[in-house]
Design an enzyme around this catalytic site. Structure first.
Site, PDB file in Angstrom:
ATOM      1  N   LYS A  41     109.414  40.524 -24.239  1.00 22.13           N
ATOM      2  CA  LYS A  41     109.537  41.807 -24.945  1.00 22.13           C
ATOM      3  C   LYS A  41     110.992  42.215 -25.108  1.00 22.13           C
ATOM      4  CE  LYS A  41     107.080  44.051 -21.945  1.00 22.13           C
ATOM      5  NZ  LYS A  41     106.758  42.914 -21.071  1.00 22.13           N
ATOM      6  N   THR A  42     111.723  42.150 -24.024  1.00 22.99           N
ATOM      7  CA  THR A  42     113.124  42.557 -24.092  1.00 22.99           C
ATOM      8  C   THR A  42     113.888  41.600 -25.009  1.00 22.99           C
ATOM      9  OG1 THR A  42     112.955  43.513 -21.888  1.00 22.99           O
ATOM     10  CG2 THR A  42     115.175  43.074 -22.703  1.00 22.99           C
ATOM     11  N   ASP A 228     112.801  50.048 -25.122  1.00 25.79           N
ATOM     12  CA  ASP A 228     112.292  49.101 -24.118  1.00 25.79           C
ATOM     13  C   ASP A 228     111.571  49.888 -23.026  1.00 25.79           C
ATOM     14  OD1 ASP A 228     111.778  46.708 -22.898  1.00 25.79           O
ATOM     15  OD2 ASP A 228     113.845  46.296 -22.279  1.00 25.79           O
ATOM     16  N   GLU A 229     110.678  49.238 -22.288  1.00 27.17           N
ATOM     17  CA  GLU A 229     109.958  49.859 -21.155  1.00 27.17           C
ATOM     18  C   GLU A 229     109.284  51.163 -21.584  1.00 27.17           C
ATOM     19  OE1 GLU A 229     109.755  48.277 -18.321  1.00 27.17           O
ATOM     20  OE2 GLU A 229     111.536  47.006 -18.132  1.00 27.17           O
ATOM     21  N   GLN A 259     102.811  47.730 -16.164  1.00 29.02           N
ATOM     22  CA  GLN A 259     104.061  47.917 -15.436  1.00 29.02           C
ATOM     23  C   GLN A 259     104.504  49.373 -15.426  1.00 29.02           C
ATOM     24  OE1 GLN A 259     107.138  44.762 -15.773  1.00 29.02           O
ATOM     25  NE2 GLN A 259     105.873  44.005 -17.451  1.00 29.02           N
ATOM     26  N   ARG A 605     108.550  39.301 -11.118  1.00 32.81           N
ATOM     27  CA  ARG A 605     110.001  39.141 -11.218  1.00 32.81           C
ATOM     28  C   ARG A 605     110.408  37.705 -10.916  1.00 32.81           C
ATOM     29  NH1 ARG A 605     110.532  42.068 -14.592  1.00 32.81           N
ATOM     30  NH2 ARG A 605     108.292  42.240 -14.413  1.00 32.81           N
TER      31      ARG A 605
HETATM   32  P1  ATP Z   1     109.328  42.349 -18.458  1.00 39.15           P
HETATM   33  O1  ATP Z   1     107.958  42.837 -18.796  1.00 39.15           O
HETATM   34  O2  ATP Z   1     109.411  41.892 -17.057  1.00 39.15           O
HETATM   35  O3  ATP Z   1     110.390  43.300 -18.866  1.00 39.15           O
HETATM   36  P2  ATP Z   1     109.813  40.871 -20.859  1.00 39.15           P
HETATM   37  O4  ATP Z   1     108.528  40.803 -21.574  1.00 39.15           O
HETATM   38  O5  ATP Z   1     110.791  41.862 -21.308  1.00 39.15           O
HETATM   39  O6  ATP Z   1     109.533  40.998 -19.306  1.00 39.15           O
HETATM   40  P3  ATP Z   1     111.960  38.981 -21.155  1.00 39.15           P
HETATM   41  O7  ATP Z   1     112.751  39.442 -20.019  1.00 39.15           O
HETATM   42  O8  ATP Z   1     112.371  39.323 -22.515  1.00 39.15           O
HETATM   43  O9  ATP Z   1     110.433  39.406 -20.913  1.00 39.15           O
HETATM   44  O10 ATP Z   1     111.766  37.422 -21.091  1.00 39.15           O
HETATM   45  C1  ATP Z   1     111.407  36.758 -19.893  1.00 39.15           C
HETATM   46  C2  ATP Z   1     112.114  35.426 -19.820  1.00 39.15           C
HETATM   47  O11 ATP Z   1     111.547  34.532 -20.765  1.00 39.15           O
HETATM   48  C3  ATP Z   1     113.594  35.527 -20.141  1.00 39.15           C
HETATM   49  O12 ATP Z   1     114.297  34.622 -19.331  1.00 39.15           O
HETATM   50  C4  ATP Z   1     113.648  35.092 -21.595  1.00 39.15           C
HETATM   51  O13 ATP Z   1     114.883  34.550 -21.953  1.00 39.15           O
HETATM   52  C5  ATP Z   1     112.553  34.034 -21.646  1.00 39.15           C
HETATM   53  N1  ATP Z   1     111.948  33.882 -22.982  1.00 39.15           N
HETATM   54  C6  ATP Z   1     111.384  34.840 -23.733  1.00 39.15           C
HETATM   55  N2  ATP Z   1     110.922  34.320 -24.902  1.00 39.15           N
HETATM   56  C7  ATP Z   1     111.203  33.006 -24.883  1.00 39.15           C
HETATM   57  C8  ATP Z   1     110.992  31.908 -25.795  1.00 39.15           C
HETATM   58  N3  ATP Z   1     110.399  32.084 -26.949  1.00 39.15           N
HETATM   59  N4  ATP Z   1     111.416  30.686 -25.412  1.00 39.15           N
HETATM   60  C9  ATP Z   1     112.032  30.511 -24.215  1.00 39.15           C
HETATM   61  N5  ATP Z   1     112.262  31.480 -23.325  1.00 39.15           N
HETATM   62  C10 ATP Z   1     111.857  32.718 -23.651  1.00 39.15           C
HETATM   63 MG    MG Z   2     111.697  43.491 -20.345  1.00 40.69          MG
END
Ligand code: ATP
Ligand code: MG
Length: 735
Positions: A41-42, A228-229, A259, A605
Site C-alpha cells: 500500500k505504501t 496512508d494508514e 491494522q 512487521r
Molecule cells: P503495511 O500495511 O504494513 O503498512 P504496506 O501494504 O504499506 O504494509 P509496503 O510497506 O508498501 O506494504 O510494502 C511491503 C514490502 O513489500 C516493502 O518492502 C515493499 O518494497 C515490498 N513490495 C511491495 N510491492 C512489491 C512488488 N510489487 N514487488 C516487490 N516488492 C514489493
Molecule cells: Mg504501509
C-alpha cells in the site's frame, strides 16, 4: 496480457502487480486501496506520487500527501525522489499536524491568531485549564484539570468546537460546565496567540467551513490528495480530508481495517467503510499478495486476526514459500526473556543480519527496561524509537531525583527537579529565597531549606510545604537503614504524592507512566542497596551510543506501524500484559479485538524471523506473579509455530497449542490462583510438595532457605542470603 503491458512501462512501474499498477495509474477520482499488511500500500502511494509528477498531472506543490509519522514522510520523500531522479521540492507531504500547521500559519488571522502563534505542549495546556477551573471556583480535586483537558481533547478529535458539543456529551464533567470551560480555554489560547494540537486541525477545518474563498484556493491548489494508514484517522482528520477533497475528488486513501490500533485515541475505523458513501463511484482496489513476510509468518498472522469478528476479511498470500516458522519461546521470567532475545540477536549478527533489521516490539513501554539493561550489558547498540530510553523518561527521572536526594541530600540538581513536582506551592518565588541562602552560605539547597524553615523568610504556605518536604526526606533517609530499599522507594513515591500525581492524570500517557514507575521498583529490587542501584543508573545513562545506523530498535507495537524488519521479537505475550487489561476493562470485546489487531501488526512487521516469548513469572512490585500465556499464543496455528521449549518445559508443537490453559485462559475467569499454581508446577515439571515450617527449600531466585510459615500457596521463608521473603510455593522446591 500483463506481460504485454509491462514491456512498454517506465522502469518505476515495472515489477508492480496488476492491481497495484491499477491503483497507481488510476489518477483521477476517488480511490480506496483496502489491503492487508505488506501488500505494498505504501509503495503504491509513493509510486503514485511519482507517477503524478512524471505524467505532469501535477506540480509538486499540488500534491498533498498525509503520512502517520514525520519519519514516514521523510522516507516517502526520499523514495519519490529516487524514482523521479530529483527532489520534489514544494510537495505538501507530512503528518496531519504538520500540514495543518502550515496551512494555519498562512491564514492565522482568520482564526483570530497571528501567524507566529505558539503550539503549546501538554503541560502548558493543562496549566491553562487549571487556571480557568480555579477562576471559576470549580474544585480541582473533584475535577482535576487533566480530566477536563482529556475531555476537551476528545471533543477536538471528533471535530467539535464548543458551539457544536451537544448537551448530553457534556454530561456532568466540571459540574456540568465543561463546555463553558472549553469555550473559555479557546478564548485564552487566542489571547496568548497559541494553539494546542487539536486546534491545528480544528481551526483549519473551521476556516475551510466558513471561508469559501480560502477553501476554493485550496481546492485549486491541491489537485491530488493521498493518505496512508487511513484506518487510523479520527473524525476531525476525516472531516478535514473530506472538505479538501470535495473540490476535485482526487483523493486516494490506503489502509487496512485489520491494522486499526488507535481507537483509544479517537481513531475511527468506520472512516474506511464510509469512504464509498462519501465519494460515490469510488474505485476500490484490493491487494492480496504480501511481499514482506515468508509463508509461516504470514499464515500465523492471518490465522490470528481471523479470530476477530469485526473485520472486512481478506485473504493474503505470498510467493515466498517456506521459511522459518514463528518461534514461540516460553521463558522463566523477564530476565531470561531479555537474555534469550540478546542471544538470538547476537546469533543473527553472526549470520550477518544488520542490527538495523532487528526490532523488539513491546506492548507496554515499561517492557523496554529489561531489554535495555541486557543490551547495555552486551554492548549491543540499540535505540528506543518513538520515545526516550527507560531511564530518560520523565517519570523515571523524577523518581530517581527523589531517590538521589534521599541518598545524598546535597544533590541540588535532583532537589531542584522535584522540589515542586508534584506541585506543592514551592514555585519560583520560594525557590529564589532558598537559592539565595544556599549560594550565600555555600551550602546545598537542602541544607538551605533546613535553615530557612526555622525562619520567617518564606510565607506561611510555602514554609509549611518546605518543612514537610524536609521532614519527609529526613524520614526517608532514616528508612534507608530500617526498611527494605524497594519498600522504601514505594513509600517515597506514595508519600511524596508523586504516584498520586499520575493517578490523577487522565491523559493517554499516564497509565504507561505508572507502569514505568512499577517497573522502576522491580529494577531496584535487583540490587542490594539503593546506592548500588543509583550507581548502576548513572552507568547505564552514560553508555548512550553515538548515533549510528547500526542499532537494534526497541519500540512499542503502536510505534511499529508501517515498518518492516528481517527479525522481529515480540516479548511478553502473557495474559495480564497482552491483551492489555486496560483495553479489556475499558472496551470489552471491542478492546480485545483492537489488542488482537495490535498482535497482528506486530507479527506482520517481520520479513524472515518472528519470535513470540512469554514469561511464566513477572515481578510486580515485591511479589512474583505467575502468568499464563496470552490467548493470542494459542491462536497461532501449531503448523506455523516452532515451540522452543527445553525438555520438560511445556512439551512442544501441537501439544502446546492444545494445552487447555493456553487455549482458553478466559474461561477460567478472574480467579486464576489455583490454575496458576498448576501451571507453574507444570512448567517446572514438579509437583508442589506440602511445605511445613522448618523445611529446607530452594528457590530459583533467592536460593536456599527455611520455611517459616506456609499458608494458602504462599510461603514465608528465611533465605540464607537474602533474609525473609514471601514467595509463591510453586517456585520453591524441597532442598
Ligand atoms: P503495511 O500495511 O504494513 O503498512 P504496506 O501494504 O504499506 O504494509 P509496503 O510497506 O508498501 O506494504 O510494502 C511491503 C514490502 O513489500 C516493502 O518492502 C515493499 O518494497 C515490498 N513490495 C511491495 N510491492 C512489491 C512488488 N510489487 N514487488 C516487490 N516488492 C514489493
Ligand atoms: Mg504501509
Amino acid at each position: 496480457m500483463v506481460e504485454v503491458v509491462s514491456e512498454s512501462l517506465p522502469p518505476y512501474l515495472r515489477g508492480l502487480n496488476p492491481p497495484q499498477l491499477d491503483a497507481v495509474r488510476t489518477l483521477d477520482g476517488p480511490l480506496l486501496v483496502l489491503a492487508g499488511a505488506g501488500t505494498g500500500k505504501t509503495r503504491v502511494l509513493t509510486t503514485r506520487i511519482a507517477h503524478l509528477l512524471v505524467q505532469r498531472k501535477a506540480f509538486p506543490g499540488q500534491v498533498l500527501a498525509v503520512t502517520f509519522t514525520n519519519k514516514a514522510a521523510a522516507q516517502m520523500r526520499e523514495r519519490v525522489a529516487s524514482i523521479i531522479g530529483e527532489t520534489a521540492e514544494g510537495m505538501w507531504l507530512g503528518t496531519f499536524h504538520a500540514l495543518a500547521a502550515r496551512i494555519l500559519r498562512r491564514h492565522a488571522e482568520l482564526a483570530g491568531l497571528k501567524s507566529n502563534f505558539t503550539i503549546l505542549d501538554q503541560d502548558d495546556q493543562i496549566r491553562l485549564i487549571k487556571q480557568l477551573l480555579q477562576a471559576e471556583g470549580i474544585d480541582d480535586k473533584r475535577w482535576p484539570a487533566r480530566v477536563v483537558h482529556g475531555v476537551i481533547e476528545r471533543w477536538k478529535d471528533r471535530g467539535l468546537t464548543p458551539q457544536r458539543v451537544t448537551a448530553e456529551s457534556a454530561s456532568e464533567v466540571a459540574n456540568g460546565r465543561a463546555v463553558e470551560i472549553y469555550a473559555m480555554y479557546q478564548e485564552r489560547l487566542k489571547t496568548l496567540n497559541a494553539v494546542d494540537f487539536g486546534d491545528l486541525l480544528l481551526h483549519t477545518l473551521t476556516i475551510f467551513q466558513n471561508d469559501a474563498s480560502v477553501l476554493a484556493e485550496y481546492h485549486r491548489k491541491f489537485k491530488y490528495i493521498l493518505v496512508d494508514e487511513y484506518q487510523d484517522t479520527n473524525v476531525a482528520q476525516y472531516l478535514w480530508l473530506r472538505i479538501l477533497a470535495q473540490g476535485h475528488r482526487n483523493i486516494c486513501c490506503v489502509g487496512d481495517d485489520d491494522q486499526s490500533i488507535y481507537g483509544w485515541r479517537g481513531a475511527e475505523v468506520g472512516n474506511i467503510l464510509r469512504f464509498e458513501q462519501d465519494f460515490p463511484g469510488a474505485k476500490v482496489v484490493r491487494l492480496e499478495q504480501n511481499y514482506r513476510s515468508t509463508e509461516h509468518i504470514l499464515s500465523a498472522a492471518s490465522s490470528l486476526i481471523a479470530h476477530n469478528r469485526g473485520r472486512l476479511g481478506k485473504t493474503l498470500w505470498t510467493a515466498d514459500k517456506g521459511g522459518e516458522k514463528v518461534v514461540v519461546k516460553p521463558v522463566w521470567d523477564g530476565e531470561e526473556e531479555a537474555r534469550f532475545v540478546g542471544e538470538e540477536i547476537e546469533a543473527h549478527q553472526r549470520a550477518k543480519v544488520p542490527l538495523s533489521q532487528i526490532a523488539v516490539l513491546v506492548r507496554a513501554g515499561f517492557q523496554t527496561r529489561e531489554f535495555e539493561e541486557r543490551f547495555v550489558t552486551l554492548g549491543l547498540p540499540y535505540r528506543v524509537v518513538g520515545g526516550p530510553r527507560f531511564y530518560e523518561r520523565q517519570e523515571i527521572r523524577d523518581a530517581i531525583a527523589y531517590l538521589r536526594v534521599t541518598v545524598q541530600q546535597d544533590d541540588d540538581l535532583a532537589f531542584e527537579r522535584i522540589v515542586n513536582t508534584p506541585k506543592r506551592g514551592l514555585g519560583d518565588a520560594a525557590l529564589r529565597i532558598v537559592r539565595g541562602l544556599a549560594s550565600a552560605r555555600r551550602i546545598s539547597l537542602y541544607a538551605a531549606s533546613q535553615e530557612i524553615i526555622g525562619t520567617d523568610e518564606l510565607k506561611p504556605a510555602p514554609r509549611r510545604s518546605l518543612t514537610r518536604l524536609v521532614e519527609d526526606f529526613a524520614r526517608w533517609r532514616a528508612g534507608l537503614e530500617t526498611i527494605g530499599h524497594a519498600d522504601l522507594v514505594r513509600t517515597i513515591l506514595d508519600e511524596s504524592g508523586y504516584t498520586a500525581m499520575w493517578q490523577m492524570d487522565k491523559s493517554a500517557e499516564a497509565p504507561g507512566r505508572l507502569e514505568n514507575l512499577k517497573e522502576l521498583v522491580a529494577a531496584i529490587e535487583e540490587f542490594d542497596t539503593l546506592p548500588a542501584f543509583l550507581e548502576h543508573v548513572s552507568l547505564v545513562m552514560e553508555s548512550v551510543e553515538k548515533a549510528s545506523d547500526e542499532m537494534a530498535s526497541l519500540m512499542t507495537l503502536h510505534a511499529a506501524k508501517g515498518l518492516e524488519f528481517d527479525v522481529v521479537f515480540l516479548p511478553g505475550w502473557e495474559e495480564g500484559l497482552f491483551p492489555h487489561p486496560r483495553a479489556l476493562d475499558e472496551k470489552g470485546e471491542e478492546g480485545l479485538e483492537e489488542e488482537r489487531r495490535l498482535a497482528h501488526v506486530g507479527l506482520t512487521r517481520a520479513r524472515k524471523h518472528a519470535y513470540v516469548t512469554f514469561a511464566a513469572n513477572r515481578r510486580i512490585y515485591n511479589t512474583w506473579q505467575s502468568s499464563i500465556p496470552s490467548r493470542f499464543v494459542a491462536e497461532l496455528p501449531a503448523s506455523d509455530v516452532d515451540v522452543k521449549a527445553e525438555t520438560g518445559l511445556w512439551g512442544s508443537g501441537p501439544d502446546f497449542a492444545e494445552d487447555p490453559f493456553a487455549r482458553n485462559p478466559r474461561s477460567f475467569g478472574r480467579t486464576r490462583a489455583p490454575l496458576l499454581e498448576g501451571k507453574a508446577t507444570r512448567l517446572g515439571e514438579r509437583a508442589a510438595p506440602d511445605f511445613v515450617p522448618g523445611m529446607r527449600v530452594f528457590h530459583e531466585k533467592f536460593g536456599y532457605g527455611r520455611v517459616v510459615a506456609a499458608e494458602a500457596g504462599k510461603l514465608e521463608i528465611e533465605f540464607e542470603h537474602t533474609g525473609p521473603k514471601k514467595v509463591m510455593d510453586s517456585f520453591v522446591r524441597k532442598a
